[in-house]
Design a protein around this motif. Structure first.
Motif, PDB file in Angstrom:
ATOM      1  N   ASN A 164    -143.488   9.689  51.898  1.00 20.72           N
ATOM      2  CA  ASN A 164    -144.494   9.120  50.998  1.00 20.72           C
ATOM      3  C   ASN A 164    -144.409   9.579  49.550  1.00 20.72           C
ATOM      4  O   ASN A 164    -145.012   8.982  48.677  1.00 20.72           O
ATOM      5  CB  ASN A 164    -145.897   9.365  51.566  1.00 20.72           C
ATOM      6  N   ARG A 176    -146.458   5.480  63.068  1.00 21.48           N
ATOM      7  CA  ARG A 176    -147.835   5.590  63.538  1.00 21.48           C
ATOM      8  C   ARG A 176    -148.057   4.712  64.756  1.00 21.48           C
ATOM      9  O   ARG A 176    -147.664   3.543  64.756  1.00 21.48           O
ATOM     10  CB  ARG A 176    -148.757   5.079  62.431  1.00 21.48           C
ATOM     11  N   HIS A 198    -140.679  -2.731  56.332  1.00 18.07           N
ATOM     12  CA  HIS A 198    -141.916  -3.417  55.922  1.00 18.07           C
ATOM     13  C   HIS A 198    -142.171  -3.310  54.416  1.00 18.07           C
ATOM     14  O   HIS A 198    -143.132  -3.881  53.923  1.00 18.07           O
ATOM     15  CB  HIS A 198    -143.108  -2.845  56.699  1.00 18.07           C
ATOM     16  N   THR A 199    -141.346  -2.551  53.717  1.00 17.55           N
ATOM     17  CA  THR A 199    -141.503  -2.430  52.262  1.00 17.55           C
ATOM     18  C   THR A 199    -140.403  -3.264  51.605  1.00 17.55           C
ATOM     19  O   THR A 199    -139.528  -3.765  52.306  1.00 17.55           O
ATOM     20  CB  THR A 199    -141.314  -0.965  51.816  1.00 17.55           C
ATOM     21  N   HIS A 208    -139.945   5.152  57.404  1.00 16.71           N
ATOM     22  CA  HIS A 208    -140.042   6.483  58.022  1.00 16.71           C
ATOM     23  C   HIS A 208    -138.869   6.743  58.966  1.00 16.71           C
ATOM     24  O   HIS A 208    -138.556   7.887  59.250  1.00 16.71           O
ATOM     25  CB  HIS A 208    -141.321   6.599  58.855  1.00 16.71           C
ATOM     26  N   TYR A 215    -143.573  13.448  56.479  1.00 18.35           N
ATOM     27  CA  TYR A 215    -144.473  12.318  56.196  1.00 18.35           C
ATOM     28  C   TYR A 215    -145.001  12.363  54.759  1.00 18.35           C
ATOM     29  O   TYR A 215    -144.773  11.438  53.972  1.00 18.35           O
ATOM     30  CB  TYR A 215    -145.605  12.319  57.233  1.00 18.35           C
ATOM     31  N   ARG A 234    -155.105  -0.832  50.135  1.00 18.71           N
ATOM     32  CA  ARG A 234    -155.095   0.610  50.342  1.00 18.71           C
ATOM     33  C   ARG A 234    -155.053   1.231  48.952  1.00 18.71           C
ATOM     34  O   ARG A 234    -154.475   0.657  48.026  1.00 18.71           O
ATOM     35  CB  ARG A 234    -153.858   1.039  51.149  1.00 18.71           C
ATOM     36  N   TRP A 272    -141.186   6.055  49.584  1.00 13.42           N
ATOM     37  CA  TRP A 272    -142.181   5.006  49.285  1.00 13.42           C
ATOM     38  C   TRP A 272    -142.187   4.635  47.799  1.00 13.42           C
ATOM     39  O   TRP A 272    -141.987   3.458  47.440  1.00 13.42           O
ATOM     40  CB  TRP A 272    -143.562   5.453  49.794  1.00 13.42           C
ATOM     41  N   ASP A 288    -139.684   0.481  59.791  1.00 10.91           N
ATOM     42  CA  ASP A 288    -140.063   0.999  58.482  1.00 10.91           C
ATOM     43  C   ASP A 288    -139.276   2.200  57.967  1.00 10.91           C
ATOM     44  O   ASP A 288    -138.441   2.775  58.659  1.00 10.91           O
ATOM     45  CB  ASP A 288    -141.569   1.273  58.451  1.00 10.91           C
ATOM     46  N   THR A 304    -155.958   6.458  51.601  1.00  6.98           N
ATOM     47  CA  THR A 304    -154.729   6.568  52.374  1.00  6.98           C
ATOM     48  C   THR A 304    -153.952   7.780  51.879  1.00  6.98           C
ATOM     49  O   THR A 304    -154.067   8.142  50.705  1.00  6.98           O
ATOM     50  CB  THR A 304    -153.922   5.253  52.190  1.00  6.98           C
ATOM     51  N   ARG A 305    -153.192   8.424  52.742  1.00  5.29           N
ATOM     52  CA  ARG A 305    -152.254   9.513  52.383  1.00  5.29           C
ATOM     53  C   ARG A 305    -152.890  10.511  51.420  1.00  5.29           C
ATOM     54  O   ARG A 305    -152.310  10.870  50.377  1.00  5.29           O
ATOM     55  CB  ARG A 305    -150.991   8.910  51.768  1.00  5.29           C
TER      56      ARG A 305
HETATM   57  C1  G6P Z   1    -147.543   0.472  54.821  1.00  2.71           C
HETATM   58  C2  G6P Z   1    -146.333   0.887  55.626  1.00  2.71           C
HETATM   59  C3  G6P Z   1    -146.709   1.145  57.077  1.00  2.71           C
HETATM   60  C4  G6P Z   1    -147.858   2.146  57.119  1.00  2.71           C
HETATM   61  C5  G6P Z   1    -149.043   1.620  56.317  1.00  2.71           C
HETATM   62  C6  G6P Z   1    -150.216   2.609  56.284  1.00  2.71           C
HETATM   63  O1  G6P Z   1    -147.964  -0.797  55.173  1.00  2.71           O
HETATM   64  O2  G6P Z   1    -145.310  -0.091  55.534  1.00  2.71           O
HETATM   65  O3  G6P Z   1    -145.621   1.657  57.797  1.00  2.71           O
HETATM   66  O4  G6P Z   1    -148.250   2.419  58.445  1.00  2.71           O
HETATM   67  O5  G6P Z   1    -148.606   1.391  54.991  1.00  2.71           O
HETATM   68  O6  G6P Z   1    -149.811   3.845  55.757  1.00  2.71           O
HETATM   69  P1  G6P Z   1    -149.941   5.194  56.574  1.00  2.71           P
HETATM   70  O7  G6P Z   1    -149.190   6.196  55.762  1.00  2.71           O
HETATM   71  O8  G6P Z   1    -151.403   5.480  56.654  1.00  2.71           O
HETATM   72  O9  G6P Z   1    -149.348   4.995  57.940  1.00  2.71           O
END
Ligand code: G6P
Length: 489
Positions: free
Chosen positions: A100, A19, A180-181, A158, A95, A288, A104, A156, A325-326
């Protein structure tokens, strides 16, 4: 390096993330309005003066027509952003699907979706194919703008394939990848059908970074156990080539939060909140609306606390901000209704005609409103079931210089490694334990609160996002120089 006028040339840093740090809204055929989103990564890189950052990523909107794409590209260029255009089908498969619904949850120890384990391997395979295709599209855009000497920093889950795609274009490119996870135990990672391909693709990077030492260790174990490679204290070795693996814990731009508390608008918000919740202790959750955040478990623990402590029923309120979110992923839709159901039940059970114990908001707050909320909070509840780092805990601490509130923090958040000594650490799955920690936090002496806050505040204000970004990029530069020296020898 110097320009002809003697000024140092700043190295270009190409930041590639799924993103972009702006959200784009279409206003007309060729007109767009852009809003900068203030995430951790953005403030980290805005604060870094040594590099000239460019962003490459998806703008989060479907732009099927060329005129729209041209106009958006032009508008984004002013913000140093370069878009990758993904159509609806690829967004759905890459995505919503592979990123996700598969990676994720898996990386947060929630396992693979059942249906993929059983019958629908076709959908798994097509989502993985879309993931690779999407990563190649990001690589194409990077390759187009890349100039010799640039540093490319991929971000990340993705973009785990991106290091491989970039090195296939140009083996001399300096490529770093940061997750980041959490990276899960190798026993979890090995359940993923595409486990080896993903690890191999990440290993194409020169430097691979994680928030904690444990995640780095899990990654190295996955490479040794699944790929049969050699793990060393430096990283992973494959036929003489080393991929450096290390921990780089992220931070926040703490000054931004501390300064915000002085702003008139924030002071006004604080005044309003204090009046509104006078006579009650304020507990706060900001997440979130994601299953990894443990929101239902947190609310159930609060219910248990009220059940066991009638004295507190009209003296405490829980404000839960749950940012949607998502929303196209079914698991997230289910979670929304589950949380609403629990909140409704508890408010029905303990509410009065004039007050309810839980205020639940399904939306985000603007930066100033959020800072005010952090500042008036007595107890923050960060009870993620798993979380890469969790910067809400850092933001809360940054805004608590006056109040010195208590942080209840999940031991499964990366932040537990840095704020553990100041926070009350809990197992978020243990509702009895979380309920007891709420009592402990509400009854804590001012002296102990002060001591715990001091520890956390010092950490949050010294380990900043800027320092994190600088450390990663200079380590990446050094890693590449060392590798070149090794080859020359
Ligand atoms: C987490 C991920 C990020 C992501 C964020 C928001 O923090 O590590 O890469 O951008 O969530 O999620 P989204 O799917 O809305 O980008």
């Amino acid at each position: 390096w110097e320009q002809p006028d003697g000024k140092p040339i700043r190295q270009r840093l190409l930041v590639v993330a799924n993103r972009l740090p702006v959200s784009a809204v279409r206003r007309g055929e060729e007109s767009w309005s852009l809003e900068i989103s203030g995430g951790g990564l953005v403030s980290a890189l805005l604060g870094v003066k040594e590099f000239e950052a460019r962003w490459i990523g998806w703008a989060g909107v479907n732009v099927p027509d060329e005129a729209g794409q041209r106009a958006l590209t032009k508008a984004l260029a002013e913000k140093r952003c370069i878009p990758v255009f993904l159509d609806e089908e690829i967004v759905h498969q890459y995505y919503n699907g592979y990123c996700n619904n598969i990676l994720w949850p898996l990386f947060h120890y929630l396992g693979l979706p059942q249906e993929d384990r059983l019958a629908t391997t076709r959908s798994f395979q097509s989502q993985f194919a879309a993931y690779k295709r999407a990563n190649q599209m990001f690589a194409d855009v990077v390759n187009e703008i890349y100039e010799e000497g640039d540093v490319v920093w991929c971000h990340d889950y993705h973009l785990m394939f991106l290091p491989r795609c970039l090195k296939d274009y140009n083996s001399q490119m300096k490529v770093g990848w940061f997750l980041h996870t959490p990276f899960p135990s190798s026993e979890i990672h090995r359940t993923l059908p595409s486990r080896s391909e993903l690890l191999g693709a990440v290993l194409a990077a020169d430097l691979v970074g994680f928030h904690t030492y444990d995640y780095a260790r899990h990654f190295v174990s996955a490479c040794t156990r699944i790929l049969g490679l050699e793990g060393t204290p430096e990283g992973v070795e494959d036929q003489g080539r080393l991929t450096r693996v290390a921990a780089f814990p992220i931070g926040i731009d703490s000054e931004r939060f501390i300064r915000a508390l002085e702003v008139h608008e924030v002071q006004e918000h604080i005044k309003d909140l204090k009046e509104r919740f006078a006579g009650r202790k304020v507990m706060l959750g900001v997440d979130r609306l994601d299953m990894i955040k443990g929101i239902p478990q947190k609310i159930l623990a609060f219910e248990k606390f009220l059940e066991e402590n009638p004295y507190w029923r009209d003296k405490v309120v829980l404000l839960q901000i749950a940012v949607p979110t998502r929303t196209d992923v079914p698991e997230y839709q289910k979670l929304t209704s589950q949380v609403h159901e629990i909140v409704g039940r508890i408010n029905g059970r303990f509410g009065t005609l004039t007050a309810v114990p839980i205020h639940h908001l399904d939306r985000s707050l603007d930066f100033h409103a959020l800072c005010a909320l952090y500042a008036v909070t007595d107890v923050a509840l960060v009870t993620s079931l798993r979380d890469g780092m969790n910067l809400v805990s850092y933001e809360f601490v940054a805004c608590q210089e006056l109040k010195k509130g208590v942080l209840i923090l999940s031991e499964f958040a990366g932040a537990a490694q840095s704020l553990g000594a100041g926070a009350i650490l809990v197992n978020p799955w243990n509702i009895t334990e979380v309920a007891a920690s709420i009592g402990q936090a509400l009854n804590m002496s001012a002296e102990e609160r002060e001591k715990r806050h001091r520890h956390n505040f010092l950490h949050v204000t010294t380990h900043t996002a800027q320092e994190w970004a600088e450390t990663f990029v200079s380590e990446l530069n050094d890693t590449v120089i060392e590798a070149q020296q090794r080859i020359r020898k």
